[in-house]
Design an enzyme around this catalytic site. Structure first.
Site: not given
Length: 620
Positions: A219, A339
């Site tokens: 991320e 994810e």
């Protein structure tokens, strides 16, 4: 703005201030060349790749890419349809849940549910020789993990996943266990350390095809950019350096590259914005290695404008196309949704997940010519999504798991059942199951070896119909049992293709009454505190001379600490008093045995102190 969440799995609301957006636009305008014309999309049904092998199971060996597909070593297209199992990136320094169960039992259950790949997050701390905490090795559980450091435990998990036919993607989730970082480096973990550790872990699994790739950093987000040309913030350039570091040590690995937060003033989920990848692709010295990775979430993580759009959910395919789906649709590269998850508590989230699963392309119709994915998460202790497992770390959230059924691919291959032709013959039924010894808290078993056309790889031991262990040999000792209690056992054999035999004849054993004595217990709390919230891991140990039948732990917390979740215990609160009681499966502890439970809390008063002195009471 940011959405503060528990640091063991941070999620962020993708939005940027107008001033920052203007600055980014100006920056990109200065350094961005005109976009090249994208290649023509390939037909979803056309392929120049070899036909699926009739003798080799799909997914075998190391993998590479071709257009939007991932191919195995024999050229068969494969589909990643997996699960995230976090913990190595936290201060536990090991996959979570091993305080409750044996790691082999966990992996066996993942495979039985149809997941074929494990994404395993870690932080750079584990390269310092960290010692796992909250690792239950009582009663023979996780016995082969005793004395191992975090990397040693990871080796065991990877090796066992490989023996049952699963693959592993390693995810450099954080620079350290303290929390997520926007960039791939921090003041305490410089880029040189990141690169050295990528080389180290790539070399560690060289030759082990259970590990198919590495997710370079989890991320990236503002100020991380894509294509801006700044060596300090351009994630695309950093991913090229990280990818080369991995390939220098293991040229067969896939390089998974996540997106950023913002591109040309357009914001999305952290790690989910791949709008710049078509214009500025990641280029590596070894061809066929780049897989782009997006993250996508629902309202249980953060409210976004597209969820309240009047056209929702019809607007979602266009949003996904813009941010990451175009790479697949234009045949530029494979896309892995590394994810995605939700608690499923709201109707919006349920609609979102149903739409996303359909967008990912059902395996029954698209086969392995599909988006790749790993769901977040296996763990129930994910504060913003929950998990596939319920809080007891054993039973399955069948509703959540059911949403994923159409995109699973148990054998990696192109059909709903997975791998195509191969070994379908189960081993012979284990014979001669016998009780070889009992104590007040354990039963020892042995049985005769099974036979198989390709070879037996292990055995599954069941107590009362529930699997309690997977073992390689023909004996097992089941510990942590209650005194003077009857238990029934059966055993099944399994082979390398995942075929499982019928159950053996059952045997019954009664544990001895024991020598009297009394039960006692102590409890110790370990805190993982990130300011706005925390998790408390509590270890209960039987300090008495007799097995416990149950236990209770009590402590006080100020009202400014609001309990938001728990696992492996029945946790209640009255005023400032927190009470945790054992569950049916972890109340029985042999003398000196331990078990662990956890509590998650949100701090509503910044001055609230989380330290506590727990008092444990046992019943025998």
């Amino acid at each position: 703005m940011r959405l503060p969440l528990p640091r063991n799995l941070p999620r962020r609301l993708a939005a940027s201030a107008a001033a920052l957006a203007a600055l980014l636009v100006a920056t990109f305008a200065a350094v961005t060349p005109a976009p090249a014309a994208p290649p023509a999309p390939a037909s979803p049904t056309s392929s120049a790749e070899p036909a699926a092998s009739a003798t080799v199971t799909a997914g075998a060996g190391f993998w590479h890419t071709s257009g939007r597909r991932i191919l195995d070593e024999a050229g068969n297209p494969v589909r990643i349809a997996g699960i995230n199992w976090f913990g190595f990136e936290t201060s536990n320094y090991v996959a979570h849940g091993l305080w409750s169960r044996d790691y082999r039992s966990m992996i066996d259950q993942m495979k039985s549910l149809g997941y074929n790949t494990i994404r395993l997050p870690y932080s750079d701390d584990i390269f310092k020789g960290t010692t796992p905490t909250s690792l239950n090795t009582s009663g023979g559980m996780n016995a082969d993990l005793v004395g191992l450091n975090s990397l040693g435990v990871m080796d065991k998990l990877v090796d066992y996943a490989g023996t049952v036919g699963m693959k592993v993607i390693l995810d450099r989730h954080r620079p350290d266990s303290g929390g997520q970082s926007a960039l791939w480096y921090t003041s305490s973990v410089p880029e040189s350390t990141w690169l050295a550790n990528l080389r180290s872990i790539a070399a560690r699994y060289a030759g082990n095809s259970a590990v198919v790739g590495i997710d370079l950093h989890n991320e990236p987000h503002d100020p991380a950019c894509w294509g801006c040309g700044d060596q300090a913030t351009d994630w695309r350039l950093a991913a090229q350096r990280g990818g080369e570091a991995v390939l220098s040590a293991n040229s067969k690995l896939l390089i998974f590259v996540e997106g950023v937060q913002s591109f040309n003033g357009s914001s999305y989920w952290w790690g989910g914005n791949l709008q710049g990848a078509g214009q500025y692709p990641v280029q590596l010295s070894v061809a066929g290695r780049v897989v782009y990775s997006a993250h996508d979430y629902a309202t249980s993580v953060a409210q976004q404008s597209w969820f309240s759009d009047p056209s929702f959910p019809a607007n979602m395919p266009g949003i996904w196309d813009k941010n990451w789906g175009y790479l697949f649709n234009q045949n530029l590269a494979p896309v892995w949704v590394g994810e995605f998850g939700t608690t499923l508590q709201s109707a919006t989230d349920q609609t979102w997940l149903r739409a996303l699963v359909q967008y990912l392309r059902p395996t029954a119709t698209a086969g392995a010519d599909s988006f790749q994915w790993t769901f977040w998460s296996w763990n129930p202790n994910s504060g913003d999504t929950g998990g596939i497992l319920n809080d007891d770390w054993t039973t399955v959230n069948t509703v959540k798991d059911g949403y994923l059924a159409s995109v699973k691919s148990p054998g990696f291959g192109g059909g709903p059942g997975g791998g195509g032709p191969g070994d379908t013959q189960p081993p012979s039924v284990p014979g001669g199951l016998a009780v070889t010894g009992v104590t007040a808290s354990s039963v020892s078993l042995s049985w005769a070896a099974s036979t198989d056309d390709t070879g037996v790889t292990g055995y599954e031991v069941y107590r009362g119909g529930s699997k309690v262990a997977s073992v390689a040999g023909t004996s097992y000792t089941d510990g942590g049992l209650g005194a003077a209690t009857a238990y029934s056992y059966t055993v099944r054999a399994k082979d390398a293709a995942g075929n499982v035999s019928a159950a053996s004849a059952s045997v019954t054993a009664t544990t001895s009454a024991g020598g009297g004595g009394s039960a006692g217990c102590t409890a110790a709390i370990s805190l993982n505190d990130w300011g706005s919230g925390l998790t408390a891991t509590v270890t209960v140990t039987n300090t008495g001379t007799a097995a416990t039948k149950g236990w209770q732990v009590v402590w006080t917390w100020p009202t400014g600490l609001q309990i938001s979740g728990s696992w492996s215990a029945d946790v209640t609160r009255g005023g400032q008093t927190v009470t945790a009681r054992s569950l049916a499966y972890n109340g029985v502890l042999a003398p000196a045995a331990s078990t662990t439970f956890g509590v998650q809390a949100t701090r509503t008063d910044a001055s609230a102190v989380a330290s506590a002195t727990p008092v444990c009471t046992a019943t025998s």
